[in-house]
Design a protein around this motif. Structure first.
Motif, PDB file in Angstrom:
ATOM      1  N   GLY A  40      20.798  30.870  -2.561  1.00  0.00           N
ATOM      2  CA  GLY A  40      21.327  31.074  -3.906  1.00  0.00           C
ATOM      3  C   GLY A  40      22.724  31.669  -3.941  1.00  0.00           C
ATOM      4  O   GLY A  40      23.509  31.371  -4.851  1.00  0.00           O
ATOM      5  N   THR A  41      23.060  32.495  -2.958  1.00  0.00           N
ATOM      6  CA  THR A  41      24.403  33.073  -2.898  1.00  0.00           C
ATOM      7  C   THR A  41      25.464  31.976  -2.866  1.00  0.00           C
ATOM      8  O   THR A  41      26.509  32.075  -3.522  1.00  0.00           O
ATOM      9  N   TYR A  42      25.188  30.921  -2.129  1.00  0.00           N
ATOM     10  CA  TYR A  42      26.150  29.825  -2.008  1.00  0.00           C
ATOM     11  C   TYR A  42      26.207  28.993  -3.293  1.00  0.00           C
ATOM     12  O   TYR A  42      27.248  28.437  -3.627  1.00  0.00           O
ATOM     13  N   ILE A  43      25.086  28.894  -3.993  1.00  0.00           N
ATOM     14  CA  ILE A  43      25.078  28.168  -5.263  1.00  0.00           C
ATOM     15  C   ILE A  43      25.965  28.873  -6.273  1.00  0.00           C
ATOM     16  O   ILE A  43      26.786  28.247  -6.961  1.00  0.00           O
ATOM     17  N   ARG A  44      25.838  30.180  -6.365  1.00  0.00           N
ATOM     18  CA  ARG A  44      26.668  30.937  -7.320  1.00  0.00           C
ATOM     19  C   ARG A  44      28.146  30.797  -6.979  1.00  0.00           C
ATOM     20  O   ARG A  44      28.991  30.751  -7.874  1.00  0.00           O
ATOM     21  N   ALA A  45      28.467  30.730  -5.700  1.00  0.00           N
ATOM     22  CA  ALA A  45      29.868  30.625  -5.297  1.00  0.00           C
ATOM     23  C   ALA A  45      30.426  29.226  -5.526  1.00  0.00           C
ATOM     24  O   ALA A  45      31.610  29.076  -5.843  1.00  0.00           O
ATOM     25  N   ALA A  46      29.580  28.195  -5.376  1.00  0.00           N
ATOM     26  CA  ALA A  46      30.077  26.819  -5.432  1.00  0.00           C
ATOM     27  C   ALA A  46      29.982  26.185  -6.813  1.00  0.00           C
ATOM     28  O   ALA A  46      30.698  25.224  -7.098  1.00  0.00           O
ATOM     29  N   HIS A  47      29.114  26.717  -7.675  1.00  0.00           N
ATOM     30  CA  HIS A  47      28.908  26.097  -8.987  1.00  0.00           C
ATOM     31  C   HIS A  47      30.132  26.307  -9.869  1.00  0.00           C
ATOM     32  O   HIS A  47      30.538  27.435 -10.131  1.00  0.00           O
ATOM     33  N   ARG A  48      30.696  25.222 -10.347  1.00  0.00           N
ATOM     34  CA  ARG A  48      31.891  25.292 -11.190  1.00  0.00           C
ATOM     35  C   ARG A  48      31.509  25.012 -12.643  1.00  0.00           C
ATOM     36  O   ARG A  48      31.025  23.930 -12.968  1.00  0.00           O
ATOM     37  N   THR A  49      31.730  26.004 -13.488  1.00  0.00           N
ATOM     38  CA  THR A  49      31.407  25.830 -14.898  1.00  0.00           C
ATOM     39  C   THR A  49      32.416  26.560 -15.760  1.00  0.00           C
ATOM     40  O   THR A  49      32.909  27.637 -15.393  1.00  0.00           O
ATOM     41  N   THR A  50      32.722  25.971 -16.891  1.00  0.00           N
ATOM     42  CA  THR A  50      33.696  26.543 -17.825  1.00  0.00           C
ATOM     43  C   THR A  50      33.045  27.052 -19.092  1.00  0.00           C
ATOM     44  O   THR A  50      33.732  27.603 -19.945  1.00  0.00           O
ATOM     45  N   ARG A  51      31.732  26.879 -19.235  1.00  0.00           N
ATOM     46  CA  ARG A  51      31.058  27.267 -20.475  1.00  0.00           C
ATOM     47  C   ARG A  51      29.666  27.798 -20.190  1.00  0.00           C
ATOM     48  O   ARG A  51      29.159  27.685 -19.074  1.00  0.00           O
ATOM     49  N   GLY A  52      29.064  28.356 -21.212  1.00  0.00           N
ATOM     50  CA  GLY A  52      27.758  28.967 -21.049  1.00  0.00           C
ATOM     51  C   GLY A  52      26.635  27.951 -21.007  1.00  0.00           C
ATOM     52  O   GLY A  52      26.804  26.764 -21.308  1.00  0.00           O
ATOM     53  N   GLY A  53      25.453  28.430 -20.621  1.00  0.00           N
ATOM     54  CA  GLY A  53      24.269  27.597 -20.618  1.00  0.00           C
ATOM     55  C   GLY A  53      24.223  26.539 -19.539  1.00  0.00           C
ATOM     56  O   GLY A  53      23.520  25.537 -19.677  1.00  0.00           O
ATOM     57  N   ARG A  54      24.946  26.765 -18.430  1.00  0.00           N
ATOM     58  CA  ARG A  54      24.960  25.766 -17.362  1.00  0.00           C
ATOM     59  C   ARG A  54      24.319  26.272 -16.072  1.00  0.00           C
ATOM     60  O   ARG A  54      24.230  25.533 -15.094  1.00  0.00           O
ATOM     61  N   TYR A  55      23.895  27.530 -16.047  1.00  0.00           N
ATOM     62  CA  TYR A  55      23.274  28.094 -14.852  1.00  0.00           C
ATOM     63  C   TYR A  55      22.080  28.936 -15.284  1.00  0.00           C
ATOM     64  O   TYR A  55      22.169  29.729 -16.237  1.00  0.00           O
ATOM     65  N   PHE A  56      20.957  28.783 -14.572  1.00  0.00           N
ATOM     66  CA  PHE A  56      19.733  29.496 -14.911  1.00  0.00           C
ATOM     67  C   PHE A  56      19.083  30.020 -13.629  1.00  0.00           C
ATOM     68  O   PHE A  56      18.994  29.305 -12.625  1.00  0.00           O
TER      69      PHE A  56
END
Length: 551
Positions: A398-414
Motif C-alpha cells: 500500500g505504501t507504493y500505491i499511495r506514492a504512485a497514485h496520481r489524482t487531482t480531485r477527491g473521491g479517487r482513493y479508498f
C-alpha cells in the motif's frame, strides 16, 4: 389515510431518503422485507454471499455517494458475521443504516431459534443501536437512523426489526425527511488567520485528516495551502483522498511511527490539523509524535476530537469545508500574493525534479523477477489515466500505491481506516455501484483477498467494471516484518508460525473463474500495463494476479 403495513412504512422511508440500492444477505427473519421487495422495482437488492462482504459493499457505496447506505443483515448470526467490517465502517466514519431481522415477537419469550441480543451485539460498532418496541415507532426510528448516520461524526447506526412488525398495520405514516443543513462555519477564524499568516512560511504546515474528504473540502484546502504556500502532509494511513497527489505542495502522508512523525514535524513552529486524530501510530512506537516545540491548531466538526489526543493552542468546531472556505478569504487579505506565488513556483520545480528521480529509480527495477512491489504498482497505475479510482487493501504494498497514485480531485482513493482485512474487494464493488458503474481498480494482498472472495461473485452478477489486482507474495508479510522489528525468536530463527500461504498455493485464477470472473496471471512488470488496460476495456470484472517479491 388507510393503514399501511410495517413493510410499507419501511419502503416509504427508504424511497424518501433516496435509497436505490439495498445491500444484504437474506435469511428467514428477513422474509417479510424480501417479500415486499418483490414488486419494488425502483429498489435494487445487491446480493452478497456473506454478511461481512455486504457491509463492505455498503461502506464503499456510501463513501462514493456521500449518502447513508442501507444494509439488511440476518438476525444475530448474520450480524455476528458482519461485525469485522462494521468496525471498519465505524473507523471510516461511514454513514450506514444497518438493520437485521429479529425473531417474531409473538414467541420471543420462548427464546426461539435465531433470536438474540441484536442490540448488544451491534452496540460497540454503532453510534446507537435500537430494537423496535412497537410497529408504530418504525417510521420515526428509521428516519432518525438516516439523520444520525449522516450527522458528524458520521457512522453506522443499527435498528433491529422484529419480523412480525413488518406484517401488521401501522396507523401513523412515517414523518417526512428533515431539511438539515450541516455547513456551520467555526468561530474564531480571525484569530486563526492571524496565527497562520504570522508564522514564517517554512515553519508552518497543514495536516490533512479524514474530515477533508468527508466534508468535500479538498478544493478549499488546496486554496488555503496555495494562499499560504505551505506544505500539506496527509494523516498516516488516511482512508480517502485528502489532497491532490500531483500538487507541488503535497508532502505525502505522515508515517505511522511516533519518532518518524516527530522528525517530520520538528521543523515547524505550528501545524494546522484538519479533522480528528491524525497522528496515529501503529504498531506502538515510543513518542511523542508531536514535538513539544510545535503548536497544534485544529479544525473539526466533532468537538470531541479537539484536544482529544494532543493539546491544541487553538481548536475550532465547524464544518471543515465551510470553515476552510471562509478562512481562505481572511488569509488572502493578509498575505503577500507575489511572495506566495514565487514560493509555489519553487515548490513545483523541486517536486518535478524529485518525481523524475523517483521515476528513474523505479523503472530500473522493471526487469526484476519476481517483480518488486514498487515496480508492480508503478507499472499498473502508470498504465491507467490519472484520477483512476483505486481501492487499496494491499497492506505491505500500500505504501507504493499511495506514492504512485496520481489524482487531482477527491473521491479517487479508498482505504479502510479500521485495518480489518476483507474490506477492499467488496468495497470496490460498492464504490463502482456508487459511481454509476464506473471502472474501479482494487489492489489487494493475497491474504486479504481470502477474507472476502465472495465479492467476486457479486461483481460478476452485477457486471461491474472492477479490476481486482492480487499482489501475491504467498505470506502475511506485514506480520513477519513486525516480528522482525520485535527481534525475538521468530526473527532470530527465521521461523514464522502460521504466516505462509504457499503449502498448498492458492489458485486465485481458478477461484475467480469459479465465480464468473475472468482472470489473468502476469509475472513481468513490462506486461502489467497492457493486461490491466485490456481487462478494463471489457467493461466486466476481471482478476489480475501478480506474483511479487518479498522485500
Amino acid at each position: 389515510m388507510s393503514p399501511q403495513l410495517g413493510r410499507d412504512v419501511l419502503l416509504e422511508v427508504l424511497r424518501t431518503e433516496g435509497v436505490r440500492h439495498i445491500f444484504g444477505n437474506p435469511g428467514s427473519t428477513e422474509l417479510p422485507f424480501m417479500d415486499a421487495l418483490a414488486d419494488a422495482t425502483d429498489l435494487r437488492y445487491v446480493l452478497a454471499l456473506q454478511e461481512a462482504t455486504a457491509v463492505a459493499m455498503a461502506d464503499g457505496y456510501a463513501q462514493a455517494t456521500r449518502r447513508p447506505a442501507f444494509l439488511n443483515l440476518h438476525t444475530s448470526a448474520g450480524l455476528g458475521n458482519a461485525i469485522g467490517n462494521l468496525t471498519n465502517a465505524q473507523a471510516n466514519r461511514t454513514p450506514l443504516v444497518v438493520t437485521a431481522g429479529q425473531q417474531d415477537y409473538r414467541h420471543i419469550h420462548h427464546d426461539p431459534l435465531l433470536s438474540g441480543d441484536l442490540v448488544g451485539l451491534a452496540r460497540t460498532t454503532s453510534k446507537w443501536a435500537h430494537e423496535l418496541r412497537t410497529p408504530a415507532e418504525m417510521g420515526t426510528i428509521l428516519r432518525r437512523a438516516f439523520q444520525d448516520a449522516a450527522s458528524p461524526p458520521a457512522g453506522p447506526v443499527f435498528v433491529s426489526l422484529p419480523m412480525n412488525f413488518l406484517e401488521v398495520e401501522v396507523d401513523d405514516a412515517p414523518p417526512p425527511p428533515s431539511g438539515i443543513r450541516r455547513r456551520a462555519v467555526a468561530d474564531g477564524l480571525d484569530e486563526l488567520a492571524d496565527l497562520l499568516v504570522g508564522t514564517p512560511r517554512e515553519r508552518l504546515a497543514i495536516i490533512a485528516g479524514d474530515e477533508v474528504a468527508e466534508s468535500d473540502g479538498l478544493v478549499a484546502l488546496v486554496a488555503l495551502a496555495e494562499a499560504l504556500a505551505v506544505r500539506v502532509h496527509g494523516a498516516p494511513l488516511h482512508p480517502a483522498t485528502v489532497f491532490p497527489t500531483t500538487h507541488a505542495l503535497w508532502a505525502g502522508p505522515l508515517p505511522p511511527a511516533a519518532s518518524a512523525i516527530n522528525a517530520k514535524l520538528a521543523s515547524y513552529d505550528r501545524v494546522l490539523l484538519i479533522g480528528g486524530n491524525a497522528l496515529m501510530v501503529y504498531p506502538y512506537t515510543p513518542g511523542p509524535a508531536l514535538p513539544q516545540s510545535c503548536e497544534l491548531l485544529q479544525i473539526s466538526a466533532d468537538p470531541h476530537q479537539l484536544g482529544h489526543a494532543w493539546p491544541v493552542g487553538l481548536g475550532l468546531v465547524g464544518d471543515p469545508r465551510a470553515t476552510l472556505e471562509a478562512l481562505v478569504a481572511l488569509v488572502t487579505e493578509r498575505v503577500d500574493t507575489l511572495s506566495t506565488a514565487a514560493a509555489r513556483l519553487a515548490a513545483d520545480r523541486a517536486r518535478t525534479a524529485a518525481d523524475e528521480e523517483r521515476e528513474r529509480a523505479i523503472l530500473d527495477r522493471y526487469g526484476d523477477t519476481p517483480v518488486q512491489p514498487a515496480a508492480a504498482v508503478h507499472a499498473l497505475l502508470r498504465a491507467l489515466p490519472d484520477d483512476t479510482v483505486v481501492v487499496d487493501e494491499a497492506i505491505t504494498t500500500g505504501t507504493y500505491i499511495r506514492a504512485a497514485h496520481r489524482t487531482t480531485r477527491g473521491g479517487r482513493y479508498f482505504f479502510a481506516a479500521g485495518g480489518g482485512l476483507g474490506w477492499g474487494m467488496p468495497a470496490a464493488v460498492g464504490v463502482s455501484l456508487g459511481y454509476d458503474r464506473d471502472p474501479v481498480v482494487c489492489v489487494v494482498g493475497d491474504g486479504s483477498a481470502m477474507y472476502s472472495p465472495q465479492a467476486l461473485w457479486t461483481a460478476a452478477r452485477e457486471q461491474l467494471p472492477v479490476l481486482f489486482v492480487v499482489v501475491n507474495n504467498r505470506q502475511y508479510l506485514i506480520l513477519k516484518n513486525n516480528l522482525r522489528n520485535m527481534a525475538g525468536t521468530s526473527a532470530s530463527t527465521d521461523t514464522f508460525v502460521g504466516m505462509d500461504l504457499d503449502n498448498p498455493e492458492i489458485d486465485y485464477q481458478a477461484l475467480a473463474r469459479s465465480m464468473g470472473v475472468a482472470a489473468t496471471h502476469v509475472e513481468k512488470a513490462s506486461e502489467i500495463g497492457d493486461a490491466a488496460r485490456a481487462a478494463l476495456a471489457t467493461g466486466r470484472p476481471h482478476l489480475l494476479e501478480i506474483p511479487i517479491a518479498a522485500p
